[in-house]
Enzyme design. Structure first.
Site, PDB file in Angstrom:
ATOM      1  N   HIS A  88       0.922  -1.343   0.006  1.00 42.04           N
ATOM      2  CA  HIS A  88      -0.152   0.075   0.039  1.00 42.04           C
ATOM      3  C   HIS A  88       0.782   1.207  -0.010  1.00 42.04           C
ATOM      4  CE1 HIS A  88      -2.805   3.136   1.237  1.00 42.04           C
ATOM      5  NE2 HIS A  88      -3.676   2.092   0.841  1.00 42.04           N
ATOM      6  N   GLU A 136      -3.566   2.651  -7.098  1.00 45.59           N
ATOM      7  CA  GLU A 136      -4.030   3.818  -6.285  1.00 45.59           C
ATOM      8  C   GLU A 136      -3.296   4.907  -6.745  1.00 45.59           C
ATOM      9  OE1 GLU A 136      -6.596   2.129  -2.833  1.00 45.59           O
ATOM     10  OE2 GLU A 136      -4.384   2.549  -2.129  1.00 45.59           O
TER      11      GLU A 136
HETATM   12  O1  G3P Z   1      -6.555   1.240   0.512  1.00 47.25           O
HETATM   13  C1  G3P Z   1      -7.611   2.119  -0.179  1.00 47.25           C
HETATM   14  C2  G3P Z   1      -7.076   3.670   0.200  1.00 47.25           C
HETATM   15  O2  G3P Z   1      -5.730   3.809   0.157  1.00 47.25           O
HETATM   16  C3  G3P Z   1      -7.917   4.733  -0.455  1.00 47.25           C
HETATM   17  O3  G3P Z   1      -8.116   5.472   0.635  1.00 47.25           O
HETATM   18  O4  G3P Z   1      -9.484   6.962   2.046  1.00 47.25           O
HETATM   19  O5  G3P Z   1      -8.913   7.568  -0.371  1.00 47.25           O
HETATM   20  O6  G3P Z   1     -10.525   5.744   0.186  1.00 47.25           O
HETATM   21  P1  G3P Z   1      -9.567   6.448   0.438  1.00 47.25           P
END
Ligand code: G3P
Length: 215
Positions: A88, A136
């Site tokens: 992550h 991400e």
């Molecule tokens: O692993 C999911 C996360 O990094 C996303 O965070 O708070 O943007 O949904 P958020």
């Protein structure tokens, strides 16, 4: 679609609050027949994995032995998880470590969801054949701005590249995802699931937030 709810290390997801959230996830899974998994805090893994399908937030590439302070893959498996999230943006790993963790996880029969922050990383990680790669954008994580709305072309590119390299790896995406509309966009662009944290965990009404995402 697959929904991974990352509990992170938020106060709102620790201990009894995490268990309450897991029960809510279980209820909505059942009612809406939705594939939602929890990614809880480590000390709650054993309890929460009895309630919903669960991933750990990290593991180390170690076997039984002298590794004080490491997160032993066999111990999270023993706690009942079906797999682990790794790499992550808030817990980055070297490619060597990622490869080691994926190898140990395959030996143990647990799934790996490996995060990647850009296309280069997607290409590097795909060589190790994790079960899932989750793209991400670090800039959008926790920002309240959704990757699906802000950078849809990045999701398409990710899906295209992953399909070319290894179509067996399942593409997921995350960062700022909060609504059904975000999920629909991600799905249309080829993602098979989403990772979501703050929009659910930090919501004033977690039930409403989860329904808003899934329904
Ligand atoms: O692993 C999911 C996360 O990094 C996303 O965070 O708070 O943007 O949904 P958020």
């Amino acid at each position: 679609m697959l929904y991974l709810i990352n509990f992170k290390t938020y106060e709102e997801s620790l201990g009894i609050k995490g268990i309450k959230l897991a029960n809510l996830i279980a209820e909505i899974r059942e009612k809406l027949n939705a594939d939602i998994w929890a990614v809880p805090q480590f000390t709650d893994l054993k309890e929460i994995s009895k309630i919903v399908p669960t991933l750990s937030q990290h593991i180390d590439s170690v076997l039984f032995g002298s590794h004080t302070g490491s997160i032993l893959p066999a111990s999270v498996k023993d706690a009942g998880v079906m797999g682990t999230l790794i790499n992550h943006s808030e817990r980055r790993l070297s490619l060597d470590k990622i490869e080691g963790i994926i190898t140990v996880s395959k030996q143990l029969g647990i799934k790996t969801v490996c995060c990647a922050a850009d296309i280069k990383e997607v290409m590097d990680i795909a060589k190790f054949s994790p079960d899932y790669i989750a793209y991400e954008d670090p800039e959008l994580i926790g920002s309240g701005r959704s990757i699906a709305q802000e950078k849809p072309e990045a999701i398409s590119k990710f899906v295209e590249v992953l399909n070319e390299i290894n179509p067996e790896i399942i593409p997921l995406c995350g960062a700022g995802i909060a609504t059904k509309q975000d999920v629909q966009i991600a799905q249309e662009l080829g993602a098979k699931g989403v990772l979501v944290a703050s929009a659910i965990v930090k919501a004033e009404d977690q039930r409403e937030a989860l329904l808003n995402l899934v329904l």
